[in-house]
Design a protein around this motif. Structure first.
Motif, PDB file in Angstrom:
ATOM      1  N   TYR A  68       7.840   6.348  -0.460  1.00 31.44           N
ATOM      2  CA  TYR A  68       7.875   6.439  -1.930  1.00 31.44           C
ATOM      3  C   TYR A  68       8.351   7.836  -2.325  1.00 31.44           C
ATOM      4  CZ  TYR A  68       6.570   6.870  -6.767  1.00 31.44           C
ATOM      5  OH  TYR A  68       6.631   7.082  -8.127  1.00 31.44           O
ATOM      6  N   PHE A  82      -2.784  11.033  -1.120  1.00 29.25           N
ATOM      7  CA  PHE A  82      -1.573  10.204  -1.284  1.00 29.25           C
ATOM      8  C   PHE A  82      -0.313  11.090  -1.327  1.00 29.25           C
ATOM      9  CE2 PHE A  82      -5.083   8.913  -4.215  1.00 29.25           C
ATOM     10  CZ  PHE A  82      -5.671   7.987  -3.384  1.00 29.25           C
ATOM     11  N   ARG A 107       5.161  17.763 -11.179  1.00 30.46           N
ATOM     12  CA  ARG A 107       4.722  18.500  -9.978  1.00 30.46           C
ATOM     13  C   ARG A 107       4.691  19.997 -10.256  1.00 30.46           C
ATOM     14  NH1 ARG A 107       6.902  13.796  -6.951  1.00 30.46           N
ATOM     15  NH2 ARG A 107       9.079  14.320  -7.244  1.00 30.46           N
ATOM     16  N   GLY A 145      -3.556   9.196   7.493  1.00 32.22           N
ATOM     17  CA  GLY A 145      -4.647   8.224   7.529  1.00 32.22           C
ATOM     18  C   GLY A 145      -5.050   7.833   6.128  1.00 32.22           C
ATOM     19  N   ASP A 146      -6.114   7.041   6.061  1.00 30.49           N
ATOM     20  CA  ASP A 146      -6.641   6.569   4.774  1.00 30.49           C
ATOM     21  C   ASP A 146      -7.484   7.677   4.149  1.00 30.49           C
ATOM     22  OD1 ASP A 146      -8.282   5.294   2.786  1.00 30.49           O
ATOM     23  OD2 ASP A 146      -7.799   3.372   3.743  1.00 30.49           O
ATOM     24  N   VAL A 147      -7.255   7.921   2.878  1.00 26.71           N
ATOM     25  CA  VAL A 147      -7.997   8.965   2.159  1.00 26.71           C
ATOM     26  C   VAL A 147      -9.503   8.815   2.370  1.00 26.71           C
ATOM     27  CG1 VAL A 147      -8.757   9.509  -0.211  1.00 26.71           C
ATOM     28  CG2 VAL A 147      -6.332   9.617   0.376  1.00 26.71           C
ATOM     29  N   TYR A 207     -10.537   5.714  -5.679  1.00 22.36           N
ATOM     30  CA  TYR A 207     -10.771   6.892  -4.829  1.00 22.36           C
ATOM     31  C   TYR A 207     -11.382   8.057  -5.610  1.00 22.36           C
ATOM     32  CZ  TYR A 207      -7.822   4.160  -1.753  1.00 22.36           C
ATOM     33  OH  TYR A 207      -7.313   3.133  -0.985  1.00 22.36           O
ATOM     34  N   PRO A 263       6.082  15.970  -1.517  1.00 23.20           N
ATOM     35  CA  PRO A 263       6.558  16.721  -2.687  1.00 23.20           C
ATOM     36  C   PRO A 263       5.491  17.572  -3.377  1.00 23.20           C
ATOM     37  CG  PRO A 263       6.573  14.349  -3.120  1.00 23.20           C
ATOM     38  CD  PRO A 263       6.349  14.516  -1.659  1.00 23.20           C
ATOM     39  N   TYR A 264       4.294  17.012  -3.611  1.00 22.90           N
ATOM     40  CA  TYR A 264       3.257  17.818  -4.283  1.00 22.90           C
ATOM     41  C   TYR A 264       2.820  19.002  -3.416  1.00 22.90           C
ATOM     42  CZ  TYR A 264       2.337  14.896  -8.427  1.00 22.90           C
ATOM     43  OH  TYR A 264       2.437  14.230  -9.630  1.00 22.90           O
ATOM     44  N   GLU A 280      -1.972  11.221   3.789  1.00 24.86           N
ATOM     45  CA  GLU A 280      -1.023  10.125   3.550  1.00 24.86           C
ATOM     46  C   GLU A 280      -1.209   9.028   4.599  1.00 24.86           C
ATOM     47  OE1 GLU A 280       1.250   9.036   1.259  1.00 24.86           O
ATOM     48  OE2 GLU A 280       1.590   7.416   2.693  1.00 24.86           O
ATOM     49  N   LEU A 281      -1.206   7.783   4.117  1.00 23.81           N
ATOM     50  CA  LEU A 281      -1.427   6.605   4.968  1.00 23.81           C
ATOM     51  C   LEU A 281      -0.159   6.185   5.733  1.00 23.81           C
ATOM     52  CD1 LEU A 281      -3.609   4.386   5.531  1.00 23.81           C
ATOM     53  CD2 LEU A 281      -2.691   3.140   3.590  1.00 23.81           C
ATOM     54  N   PRO A 318      -2.065  11.385  -6.977  1.00 25.65           N
ATOM     55  CA  PRO A 318      -0.862  10.696  -7.490  1.00 25.65           C
ATOM     56  C   PRO A 318      -0.720   9.254  -6.977  1.00 25.65           C
ATOM     57  CG  PRO A 318      -0.253  12.261  -5.771  1.00 25.65           C
ATOM     58  CD  PRO A 318      -1.756  12.291  -5.870  1.00 25.65           C
ATOM     59  N   LEU A 319      -1.714   8.421  -7.284  1.00 31.00           N
ATOM     60  CA  LEU A 319      -1.638   6.988  -6.957  1.00 31.00           C
ATOM     61  C   LEU A 319      -2.002   6.222  -8.233  1.00 31.00           C
ATOM     62  CD1 LEU A 319      -1.303   4.817  -4.662  1.00 31.00           C
ATOM     63  CD2 LEU A 319      -3.787   4.929  -4.378  1.00 31.00           C
ATOM     64  N   ALA A 331       0.829  -1.215   0.000  1.00 29.59           N
ATOM     65  CA  ALA A 331       0.000   0.000   0.000  1.00 29.59           C
ATOM     66  C   ALA A 331       0.861   1.262   0.000  1.00 29.59           C
ATOM     67  CB  ALA A 331      -0.914  -0.004   1.221  1.00 29.59           C
ATOM     68  N   PHE A 332       2.043   1.175   0.612  1.00 32.75           N
ATOM     69  CA  PHE A 332       2.892   2.378   0.703  1.00 32.75           C
ATOM     70  C   PHE A 332       3.725   2.601  -0.564  1.00 32.75           C
ATOM     71  CE2 PHE A 332       3.229   1.778   5.641  1.00 32.75           C
ATOM     72  CZ  PHE A 332       1.885   2.087   5.754  1.00 32.75           C
TER      73      PHE A 332
END
Ligand SMILES: C[S@@+](CC[C@H](N)C(=O)[O-])C[C@H]1O[C@@H](n2cnc3c(N)ncnc32)[C@H](O)[C@@H]1O
Length: 277
Positions: free
Chosen positions: A108, A134, A117, A183-185, A210, A139-140, A157-158, A202-203, A74-75
């Protein structure tokens, strides 16, 4: 038809001189002071010599590691193994006016996305509220905050470690308009107040799951930047199919399709800029 008729509907980021270039010919990535090389199977004995060569030729590189396996879990983390130089996995990377501290084995991060970006940051207008799902080590959010007049940038971010680096990076760069949630989006978006002018997703592997959350948080007239991996022959139809499963016809228009880097032979990371009608 969500694409403008008679127009070429995608553009490669490397054609966009104004927003920087991705050098796809480079044989290794550099994150801060760490060079990350790919060692083909069977050339194990040569890797030390290659690493020593890189260290002697590039004064900004202090560590050389090699990629081990693919981005996993997931990461989306890619493990690496130390080869030569200073034995560290943590570094500070400089990009578009910001400094990003991170551990390459726990977070990541791809330096190849710097042009993309900056492209997103260049689209942000004065006073916008931007949501970055995410957000990784930041960076974003940081590049957008530094290079635009956004009112607020929210990141979700998770990965706790990535989130901690992002919090650190916001302080390191003295940026005041960034809010970061760990946490989870799917859970965290429910806690957000109000809607956003822009949502960045960005996933590229699984991001379509999502789109519903993204759509629920974007204003009418706003934009979603949806990333996906596509085989060359599936651009743009493959992305459009995924978007159409979540967004009703007449509710959106694809304003631009951007190829932002090759990830495998004939396979690209593609960004769909989706205008919400
Ligand atoms: C491809 S990485 C992009 C990270 C960062 N935006 C960047 O460009 O470097 C995707 C990120 O999404 C995070 N992630 C995956 N699933 C998530 C979820 N359900 N909610 C929040 N973050 C998630 C991962 O931990 C990872 O950091």
């Amino acid at each position: 038809m969500p694409f403008p008729k008679g127009k070429r509907d995608w553009v490669s980021i490397s054609e966009m001189g104004a927003v920087g270039k991705i050098d796809e010919r480079r044989s290794f990535d550099v994150v801060g002071s760490i060079a990350i090389i790919e060692v083909p199977r069977g050339s194990g004995r040569k890797e030390k010599a290659v690493a020593e060569g890189i260290l002697s030729m590039h004064s900004n590189i202090r560590t050389v590691v090699k990629k081990v396996g693919a981005h996993e879990g997931a990461f989306r983390i890619q493990k690496s193994k130390f080869i030569a130089g200073e034995k560290t996995k943590e570094t500070v990377h400089r990009e578009s006016g910001v400094l990003l501290k991170l551990d390459i084995n726990r977070v990541y991060f791809s330096p190849r996305l710097s042009g993309e970006r900056l492209r997103i940051a260049s689209l942000v207008k004065r006073g916008e509220r931007v949501l970055v799902m995410f957000s990784g080590c930041g960076p974003y959010p940081l590049v957008i905050s530094r290079n635009s007049l956004a009112k607020e940038v929210v990141g979700i971010e998770l990965n706790r470690k990535a989130h901690e680096y992002a919090e650190f990076n916001v302080k390191l760069n003295k940026l005041k308009n960034i809010i970061l949630l760990n946490g989870d989006v799917r859970t965290e978006v429910k806690r957000l107040k109000g809607k956003f002018d822009r949502v960045v997703m960005p996933l590229p592997k699984g991001g379509e799951l999502y789109l519903k959350e993204s759509f629920s948080r974007v204003k009418k007239g706003g934009t979603i930047h949806f990333y996906v991996f596509l085989q060359e022959e599936r651009i743009p139809e493959g992305g459009l199919e995924l978007v159409s499963q979540e967004l009703k016809p007449g509710k959106f228009r694809i304003s631009r399709v951007v190829k932002c880097g090759q990830v495998a032979p004939r396979c690209y990371r593609v960004c769909f800029d989706i205008k919400i009608l």
